[in-house]
Design a protein around this motif. Sequence first.
Motif, PDB file in Angstrom:
ATOM      1  N   ILE A  53       0.835  -1.206   0.000  1.00  0.00           N
ATOM      2  CA  ILE A  53       0.000   0.000   0.000  1.00  0.00           C
ATOM      3  C   ILE A  53       0.869   1.254   0.000  1.00  0.00           C
ATOM      4  O   ILE A  53       0.627   2.205  -0.761  1.00  0.00           O
ATOM      5  CB  ILE A  53      -0.951  -0.007   1.213  1.00  0.00           C
ATOM      6  CG1 ILE A  53      -1.990  -1.134   1.072  1.00  0.00           C
ATOM      7  CG2 ILE A  53      -1.660   1.345   1.355  1.00  0.00           C
ATOM      8  CD1 ILE A  53      -2.793  -1.383   2.333  1.00  0.00           C
ATOM      9  N   LYS A 218     -12.496   9.857  -6.723  1.00  0.00           N
ATOM     10  CA  LYS A 218     -12.925   9.175  -5.502  1.00  0.00           C
ATOM     11  C   LYS A 218     -13.936   8.063  -5.797  1.00  0.00           C
ATOM     12  O   LYS A 218     -13.946   7.021  -5.127  1.00  0.00           O
ATOM     13  CB  LYS A 218     -13.496  10.181  -4.511  1.00  0.00           C
ATOM     14  CG  LYS A 218     -12.435  11.145  -3.971  1.00  0.00           C
ATOM     15  CD  LYS A 218     -13.014  12.190  -3.054  1.00  0.00           C
ATOM     16  CE  LYS A 218     -11.923  13.157  -2.581  1.00  0.00           C
ATOM     17  NZ  LYS A 218     -12.464  14.239  -1.722  1.00  0.00           N
ATOM     18  N   LEU A 221     -11.900   5.180  -7.008  1.00  0.00           N
ATOM     19  CA  LEU A 221     -11.253   4.517  -5.876  1.00  0.00           C
ATOM     20  C   LEU A 221     -12.241   3.626  -5.128  1.00  0.00           C
ATOM     21  O   LEU A 221     -11.887   2.522  -4.688  1.00  0.00           O
ATOM     22  CB  LEU A 221     -10.654   5.553  -4.926  1.00  0.00           C
ATOM     23  CG  LEU A 221      -9.505   6.416  -5.488  1.00  0.00           C
ATOM     24  CD1 LEU A 221      -9.031   7.410  -4.433  1.00  0.00           C
ATOM     25  CD2 LEU A 221      -8.355   5.547  -5.961  1.00  0.00           C
ATOM     26  N   LEU A 225     -11.933  -0.368  -4.368  1.00  0.00           N
ATOM     27  CA  LEU A 225     -12.024  -0.873  -2.997  1.00  0.00           C
ATOM     28  C   LEU A 225     -13.001  -2.039  -2.905  1.00  0.00           C
ATOM     29  O   LEU A 225     -12.676  -3.102  -2.355  1.00  0.00           O
ATOM     30  CB  LEU A 225     -12.465   0.253  -2.060  1.00  0.00           C
ATOM     31  CG  LEU A 225     -12.660  -0.139  -0.586  1.00  0.00           C
ATOM     32  CD1 LEU A 225     -11.315  -0.409   0.068  1.00  0.00           C
ATOM     33  CD2 LEU A 225     -13.412   0.953   0.174  1.00  0.00           C
ATOM     34  N   TYR A 344      -2.689   5.401  -6.492  1.00  0.00           N
ATOM     35  CA  TYR A 344      -3.780   5.506  -5.519  1.00  0.00           C
ATOM     36  C   TYR A 344      -4.745   4.324  -5.667  1.00  0.00           C
ATOM     37  O   TYR A 344      -5.198   3.746  -4.678  1.00  0.00           O
ATOM     38  CB  TYR A 344      -4.555   6.807  -5.707  1.00  0.00           C
ATOM     39  CG  TYR A 344      -3.799   8.052  -5.310  1.00  0.00           C
ATOM     40  CD1 TYR A 344      -2.676   7.998  -4.485  1.00  0.00           C
ATOM     41  CD2 TYR A 344      -4.200   9.308  -5.764  1.00  0.00           C
ATOM     42  CE1 TYR A 344      -1.988   9.143  -4.124  1.00  0.00           C
ATOM     43  CE2 TYR A 344      -3.523  10.471  -5.402  1.00  0.00           C
ATOM     44  CZ  TYR A 344      -2.411  10.377  -4.578  1.00  0.00           C
ATOM     45  OH  TYR A 344      -1.734  11.504  -4.234  1.00  0.00           O
ATOM     46  N   GLN A 345      -5.064   3.996  -6.922  1.00  0.00           N
ATOM     47  CA  GLN A 345      -6.002   2.901  -7.171  1.00  0.00           C
ATOM     48  C   GLN A 345      -5.457   1.574  -6.657  1.00  0.00           C
ATOM     49  O   GLN A 345      -6.190   0.787  -6.038  1.00  0.00           O
ATOM     50  CB  GLN A 345      -6.302   2.807  -8.675  1.00  0.00           C
ATOM     51  CG  GLN A 345      -7.155   3.956  -9.177  1.00  0.00           C
ATOM     52  CD  GLN A 345      -7.385   3.933 -10.681  1.00  0.00           C
ATOM     53  OE1 GLN A 345      -8.285   4.578 -11.197  1.00  0.00           O
ATOM     54  NE2 GLN A 345      -6.559   3.225 -11.412  1.00  0.00           N
ATOM     55  N   VAL A 348      -5.613   1.573  -2.789  1.00  0.00           N
ATOM     56  CA  VAL A 348      -6.977   1.339  -2.311  1.00  0.00           C
ATOM     57  C   VAL A 348      -7.394  -0.105  -2.575  1.00  0.00           C
ATOM     58  O   VAL A 348      -8.066  -0.737  -1.756  1.00  0.00           O
ATOM     59  CB  VAL A 348      -7.959   2.328  -2.973  1.00  0.00           C
ATOM     60  CG1 VAL A 348      -9.402   1.951  -2.668  1.00  0.00           C
ATOM     61  CG2 VAL A 348      -7.689   3.744  -2.492  1.00  0.00           C
ATOM     62  N   THR A 351      -5.881  -2.172  -0.030  1.00  0.00           N
ATOM     63  CA  THR A 351      -6.575  -1.907   1.233  1.00  0.00           C
ATOM     64  C   THR A 351      -7.839  -2.759   1.326  1.00  0.00           C
ATOM     65  O   THR A 351      -8.138  -3.356   2.368  1.00  0.00           O
ATOM     66  CB  THR A 351      -6.941  -0.419   1.357  1.00  0.00           C
ATOM     67  OG1 THR A 351      -5.742   0.368   1.299  1.00  0.00           O
ATOM     68  CG2 THR A 351      -7.667  -0.129   2.669  1.00  0.00           C
ATOM     69  N   GLY A 352      -8.585  -2.825   0.216  1.00  0.00           N
ATOM     70  CA  GLY A 352      -9.781  -3.660   0.182  1.00  0.00           C
ATOM     71  C   GLY A 352      -9.459  -5.125   0.388  1.00  0.00           C
ATOM     72  O   GLY A 352     -10.140  -5.835   1.138  1.00  0.00           O
TER      73      GLY A 352
END
Length: 401
Positions: A53, A218, A221, A225, A344-345, A348, A351-352
Amino acid sequence: MTTILLVIIYLAFISLGLPDSLLGAAWPVMQSDLGASLETAGFLFMTIAGGTIISSLFSGKLLKRFGTGRVTFVSVLMTAGALLGFHFAPSVVWLVICAIPLGLGAGAVDAGLNDYVAINYKAHHMSWLHCFWGVGATLGPIIMAQFMMGENSWRSGYFVISGIQFALVIILLFTLPLWNRVTKNRNIIVKEEATELNGVTNDEEEKVHKPLQIKGVKLALASFLFYCGVEATMGLWGSSFLVNVKGLSAATAAGWVSLYYAGITVGRFITGFITFKLSNRTLIRSGQIIALIGAIILFLPLPSIFSLVGFIIVGFGLAPIFPCMLHETPTRFGKKHSQTIMGYQMAVAYTGTTFMPPLIGFIASHSTIGIFPMCLLIFVAVMLLSSEKLNSLLNKKVLAK
């Protein structure tokens, strides 16, 4: 020249998939050898994911400063060294230390190559690229199993995978000049396509200094996620659902989950050909609807055989979504910010993958694993709504031009 570099990128994605499934395959033996507790594997996984990440978030700056070729070379070198460290690690503490560069290297490679292919190659290559990741993720446990079944240990498996990574490092070292040549040769074509297709106007690109300020980022993203939430949740809790709710044996459940992964891999291979006829946006929407149908089948109180159908349908539905969303990034938000937004993608997305399945596990431990299909249905629905809202926003921008 372009074809040679594409082959190297495919090889890099196979190598990216190789370590992803190693820890889970080797942990039952590693745990006893190292005298570790069962949950230590989860901590190692979180450490690797955390590094991934972080490197994904900073990949945009690194790629702009050093270029995709150099970042890929250093990142694969880091992962190769980390895997070699797993081979020599005398204790869990050393595994944790090696897990850090393993995660950092993987995140930079993933974001860098996805952005490079999105800008310099057609959509079918992105689908096949992620199909090759599936090949690597499948081969990893197979290679490890061969060593664990014989007289050798899990350490030998990590040593061989590390050797494969080091071989790729040598190839990348001698082909570094190719990256800049291909970029320069295709630069004019990309600029012409960007002028016609960009979801963000040139004026807006110049005004926006922070990529997160671009309208729609957003929402994109959020789509990543929940996509990864669905994909990882299916893989982690699918067997538990089939065993505890549907009453299947553990072996049968594992086989059905493997067919889910096969659906993703085969689906991405087929998607590569379909991209010649259909746009990324159409494939994303179609995949989300198919995945929603599969989730509904799992949610309904139907006989067990329908669960197999649901797993396969969800797998086929997910197949085109991730690679097509990645390939749409320069078109949606402009080439200027695509490297940063791609990072960023990926951050995220990881993160998911990292936090949503454990969250479901925590809730299920205080209730029942029967919540699995309901959570799956909610995740797919939110992903579809986020994606459609983004499409609507981009359509308004095109009409406003």
